[in-house]
Design a protein around this motif. Structure first.
Motif, short mmCIF file in Angstrom:
data_model
loop_
_atom_site.label_atom_id
_atom_site.label_comp_id
_atom_site.label_asym_id
_atom_site.label_seq_id
_atom_site.Cartn_x
_atom_site.Cartn_y
_atom_site.Cartn_z
N ASP A 94 0.68 -0.70 -0.15
CA ASP A 94 -0.07 0.04 0.22
C ASP A 94 0.67 1.04 -0.12
O ASP A 94 1.77 0.80 0.27
CB ASP A 94 -0.87 -0.16 1.48
N HIS A 95 0.32 2.68 -0.47
CA HIS A 95 1.03 3.52 -0.78
C HIS A 95 2.33 3.65 -1.62
O HIS A 95 2.85 3.88 0.01
CB HIS A 95 0.58 4.91 1.17
N MET A 151 4.38 1.57 -1.01
CA MET A 151 5.41 0.92 -1.03
C MET A 151 6.17 -0.66 -1.33
O MET A 151 5.48 -1.16 -1.57
CB MET A 151 5.14 0.05 1.53
N ARG A 184 10.20 3.63 0.07
CA ARG A 184 8.67 4.11 -0.44
C ARG A 184 9.01 5.53 -1.76
O ARG A 184 10.12 6.26 -1.18
CB ARG A 184 8.13 5.14 1.07
N TYR A 231 12.88 -1.12 2.93
CA TYR A 231 11.63 -0.95 2.72
C TYR A 231 11.96 0.66 2.06
O TYR A 231 12.18 1.24 2.14
CB TYR A 231 10.59 -0.81 4.01
#
Lengths: 998, 89
Positions: A250-251, A253, A280, A278
């Motif tokens: 989600d978003h 990531m 973003r 991770y």
């Protein structure tokens, strides 16, 4: 030692560095830059494993993540890892690889009997066969199947390697360094965007390394190298090889798996083995390329059968020939490049093209080089058991369902190409609903749900020119929106060969009376007939067909089988592929190690460790610790050979007879300030708080809105508008959030501030009949008499020169005090207390003795306040005000809370006065009653009463108070115990509470 | 993992927040009589919509403020975040 299949000069490997390794015990060598697969093929080894169900001999099929067969057990750096992809794992000195799923050896595998019994193992075999008799499942079927199935063996040793997690933010993440990925990253980098370029393989460039193309008069490989070199020099760009972006969450990531040091012979102590990123990303470019699709034919799983692009990659990247007598079986032009590459290396291929005779740039070139091309031809069945020896080939008639002519040709490898499937996994994971593109007979991304853009082959563009153009444009436009800078880049001139149209031909028909296995999914041994059976038995949804046959459910996620499976279903069902739909793509795209997921969060780093300022002293004095949330608390202080039971009894007894001190730093402490603080407490607690004078403490009970007890503790009025609240150790964080919730959301009009001060204060309880004598020695200048400092009194005074707070409160039920000093002075306070307390017989006591003391006094704690009890259940209804409103009050009127025979807290003692009652025991009338035996209550806390020298327990029991004097059984099937008990009052010691006030 | 814009601190990872349920529920006023139906609705009854949902989150590992988040429960899309004193349109 020579390598019979190694070319003399081709390839990107380092021929100056030999690497030795073993395969199934045999010592071999390869070169730096080889994978296990390329080194084995160079040595002429193709048989590497046995298949999952039929134990058929299997060899290599691909050259990267698409590989369904060559999964090996690999040992290196002192650890053993199962299911390692031989086509991805780089060769490293001392590595040792062994075949999986075979016994006693890959050459002679007993399980291969399944192959000759295959008519008995159709789809759904396990579901149908092992259902009866039911009782056979656990003892006979399940252990047998478990032993027969499965791939490698997981190590039971502790993983000694280091793994790390990294959190990163960027403007643009580019997944894949093929032509479109390089172009996107380059354009975005030129716009000043923060770019991460991730490449799964050790070498950057993707298809540029193997395709015969030129860009701006440079070869594909040289152009890739030029771009990468420039990207690496830019401070706003991070370039990562050996890094697989495997999940899109989600978003925006994305999660990436970096193989940091698996390819290194030696590394420093702190170099992790693998790293999880991770990331973003504001925007993501998915340049994941495409994977070649096989054409299905008989015995198409025989070792020596390769995807045609893989065969080309072995030649061009590793300088390795997959065979010296190749058959190229194709429905499109791309396999001609493989044929030409063979020809260039003086190997004569035969091309079998399912299409009718026609011409294209590549076909013409192959013809001009004298390559034997047979149109309307295909491989019917491969011959050879452990390696391809020959193939039965057929000339297809016009409608391509029967043969005009069948013959057998000798060959040592078959390179198959059934066109290309875009790798849409990440796009699909991001929520993109895919669409079926008729032109390429595959799914491509459609409407996006997140900030992702697929470019190049991943988006179905199979020409270099288009891929580069898309890459440059999207990289530039997406980054310009973020950086608001646009640098013009001219798209380079491209020279590539034009491909003709492919043939919509995916599965070779069989001549009459022939029935070889035709595999669709190699890793799970799913064949054409399995899919036919599933459909015949009524499975229609592709998701059901997948589960019934296990098509595409292996660790390769059906990368080479999904679309062929779909085509088959659509042919049999007479539906078009988009109507059949596709199965769901889920992360991870490729298998990743458990170690990487865990990262550094193992052992002591699993969660933070909270230690009190006195921890060091406890350690030195043989404290045995217990976890209380993240805190370490002394459970007991061991003397000599004492057991927990003996030590806690001694400590508790000493408190009852003399005096003891206990580290209570871990209790939650909340500082409450503001003119409305009293009003706030009055709403939070069930009892009255408006009239508590300065310098006094009060015990308070707080409820949840549903009337259940949330927590208890004392709160002291330090000054007019300043209170010090204590909570239980376990509820400290929840209570703070609870208070903040009401102050910020429900009653913002109250002028109150709350802040946690748990870490700021060190606390010690002094408890026992001699505690006042000890206190007077600790505070020689202070009047600590019962009049000057009564029960629930509070004073501030200097403790040997440091400021301190004295609360006369008691959890043990004895005359007791709690002293708080600033955390920095905690150890000093403790040591002083030990020194001064000597003459009074002071001993430290741990949580076990603390529990004993509170249980025999009938004081409730966590086990009683278990989220199911209301105040009257635990005999605290005296604290519930009838006059004022408070959190949860309205719920106390609920019918269920006021029924007769509602549960109540009681005490239990064993009739024999000897048997300890296990906590969690159920209270029943008749221990021999038929199950389900009606439960009357449960034992919440148990101890050995030091006051009465026999076991004592607290229990929550139906109609508890009226049961006093009656006898029941406390039954614990878990401990296999049943103890006859008598119900007594929960206040076993000092029921009038005289001691705390003495 | 969600990316939540704290109105006080800016965009932060979900790890820093703790979920607090439906933000549209209003507690009956203190010291005021409420019917048991009204009270039960406040304590127990919650809608579980598929789609837009205004909910509370607390920035526990940050500023410790409770905030409002308007999120799609099916897609996790976050449309808007606000201080608890502000209205979500």
């Amino acid at each position: 030692m020579s390598q019979p299949f190694r070319l003399n000069k081709e390839g990107l490997i380092n021929r100056n560095k030999k690497i030795s390794f073993t395969f199934n015990g045999k010592k071999l060598f390869g070169y730096e830059g080889d994978t296990i697969a390329s080194a084995l093929i160079a040595n002429g080894i193709h048989l590497v494993g046995r298949s999952f169900k039929y134990h058929r001999p299997r060899g290599f099929f691909g050259a990267g993540v698409e590989e369904p067969n060559a999964k090996l057990q690999v040992e290196f750096n002192g650890h053993s890892e199962p299911n390692v992809n031989a086509t991805e794992m780089e060769l490293v000195e001392g590595l040792s690889a062994t075949s999986q799923n075979c016994w006693p050896s890959v050459n002679f595998d007993v399980g291969a009997i399944n192959n000759f019994l295959k008519m008995f193992f159709p789809a759904g075999f396990y579901y149908k066969t092992f259902m009866w008799p039911k009782s056979f499942w656990y003892k006979i079927y399940e252990p047998f199947i478990r032993k027969a199935a499965g791939l490698g063996v997981a190590s039971i040793e502790k993983d000694k390697e280091r793994y790390e997690h990294k959190f990163e933010y960027c403007d643009l993440l580019v997944t894949g360094s093929g032509p479109s990925g390089l172009a996107s990253a380059y354009a975005a980098a030129k716009n000043g965007a923060k770019v991460i370029l991730a490449e799964d393989k050790p070498r950057f460039g993707g298809t540029l390394l193997t395709d015969d193309v030129s860009i701006d008069n440079l070869s594909g490989k040289d152009w890739a190298e030029k771009i990468i070199t420039e990207l690496k020099s830019m401070p706003n760009v991070t370039v990562k090889n050996r890094s697989q972006v495997f999940g899109y969450y989600d978003h925006n990531m994305l999660v990436m798996f970096e193989r940091v040091s698996d390819h290194l012979e030696t590394k420093s102590k702190f170099t992790p083995r693998q790293r999880l990123w991770y990331i973003r990303a504001k925007e993501t470019i998915l340049s994941t390329g495409s994977i070649e699709r096989p054409i299905v034919f008989g015995n198409n799983d025989t070792p020596g059968i390769f995807l045609s692009a893989a065969a080309k990659e072995y030649m061009k990247v590793y300088g390795v020939l997959v065979g010296k007598k190749p058959l190229i079986f194709t429905n499109n032009d791309s396999a001609y490049e493989t044929a030409l590459e063979f020809k260039k290396n003086n190997v004569e291929p035969i091309i079998l093209d399912t299409r009718e005779e026609h011409s294209s740039e590549l076909i013409d070139e192959a013809k001009s080089k004298g390559i034997d091309i047979r149109f309307s031809h295909g491989v019917i069945v491969a011959n050879g058991y452990k390696k391809v020896k020959s193939a039965k080939i057929g000339k297809l008639n016009k409608d391509k369902n029967s043969f005009e002519k069948i013959e057998t040709v000798d060959c040592d490898c078959i390179c198959v190409s059934g066109f290309w499937t875009p790798s849409v996994h990440l796009a699909s994971q991001s929520g993109n609903k895919l669409k079926y593109e008729e032109k390429i007979d595959a799914f491509i991304p459609d409407k996006k749900k997140q900030h992702e853009t697929s470019v190049g082959a991943a988006n179905g563009s199979f020409t270099l020119e288009e891929s580069l153009k898309h890459g440059f444009e999207n990289g530039s436009n997406l980054s310009a929106k973020i950086t608001e800078t646009k640098t013009e880049i001219s798209i380079p001139n491209v020279n590539e060969k034009k491909y003709g149209a492919h043939d919509k031909f995916w599965c070779m028909p069989l001549p009459k009376n022939e029935n070889p296995k035709r595999f669709v999914d190699f890793q799970n041994d799913v064949s054409v007939s399995d899919i036919e059976i599933a459909l015949r038995e009524g499975y229609r949804s592709i998701e059901h067909v997948k589960r019934y046959t296990t098509l595409g459910m292996a660790t390769d996620q059906g990368r080479t089988s999904n679309l062929n499976g779909l085509q088959l279903v659509s042919n049999i069902e007479n539906k078009i592929v988009p109507e059949v739909g596709h199965t769901t793509f889920r992360p991870p795209f490729t298998p990743i190690t458990i170690g990487t997921i865990v990262g550094r969060e193992v052992g002591m780093e699993y969660m933070p460790t909270r230690k009190t300022p006195m921890h060091e002293w406890h350690e030195k004095n043989n404290a045995v610790f217990v976890d209380a949330g993240a805190w370490k608390r002394p459970r007991y202080y061991k003397q000599g050979n004492e057991t927990l039971f003996e030590a806690s009894k001694r400590e508790a007894k000493n408190v009852r007879e003399n005096v003891g001190i206990c580290d209570v730093t871990t209790l939650g402490k909340i500082d409450i300030k503001g003119p409305d603080a009293a009003e706030f407490l009055n709403r939070v607690y069930t009892n009255a708080w408006m009239k508590l004078p300065v310098g006094k403490a009060r015990y308070g009970l707080m409820l949840r809105e549903d009337g259940i007890v949330m927590d208890d503790g004392t709160t002291t009025r330090i000054s007019e508008n300043h209170y010090h609240m204590t909570t239980t150790t376990a509820q400290a964080a929840n209570v703070l959030s609870h208070l903040e919730y009401y102050l910020q959301i429900v009653w913002p009009e109250l002028n109150v501030n709350v802040v946690s001060t748990t870490e700021q204060w060190a606390g010690a309880a002094i408890a026992g009949p001699k505690s006042r004598d000890m206190l007077s020695k600790l505070y020689p200048d202070l009047d600590v008499s019962n009049d000057a400092l009564p029960f629930m009194g509070y004073k501030e005074a200097e403790f040997f020169g440091v400021p301190s707070r004295i609360f006369r409160i008691s959890f043990s039920g004895e005359l007791a005090y709690e002293i708080n000093v600033k955390s920095d002075h905690g150890l000093f306070m403790w040591e002083k207390m030990m020194e001064v307390g000597k003459e009074f017989g002071n001993q430290p006591y741990g949580t076990e003795a603390l529990s004993t003391l509170r249980i025999e006094m009938g004081h409730v704690a966590g086990p009683e306040l278990d989220g199911r009890t209301i105040p009257s259940d635990v005999s605290l209804n005296g604290l519930v005000s009838k006059k004022k409103d408070f959190i949860g009050k309205n719920s106390l009127g609920r019918e269920a809370f006021n029924v007769e025979r509602r549960q109540k807290i009681v005490g239990l003692i064993p009739i024999d006065r000897k048997s300890s009652i296990p906590e969690g025991s159920h209270i029943v009338q008749d221990q021999n009653a038929k199950l389900p035996n009606p439960k009357l209550g449960h034992v919440s806390s148990s101890c050995w009463s030091v006051e009465n020298n026999n076991p004592f327990s607290l229990a929550i029991m139906k109609d508890g108070k009226n049961m006093i004097g009656k006898k029941f059984f406390a039954v614990s099937p878990l401990k296999n115990k049943s103890i006859e008990v008598e119900v007594i009052s929960s206040h076993y010691v000092d029921p009038e509470g005289k001691r705390v006030r003495s | 993992m969600l990316y939540i814009k704290c109105p006080y601190c800016g965009l932060r990872a979900q790890k820093e927040f703790s979920y607090g349920g439906d933000a549209t529920v209003k507690r009956p006023n203190i010291n005021e009589e409420v019917s048991s139906e009204e009270w039960d609705n406040f304590v127990y009854m919650r809608k579980s919509p598929r789609g837009k949902h205004v909910e509370l989150w607390q920035h526990i590992a940050g500023c410790r403020q409770w905030i409002k988040v308007q999120r799609d429960t099916a897609t996790h899309e976050i449309f808007q975040t606000a201080k608890v004193t502000e209205e979500i349109r």
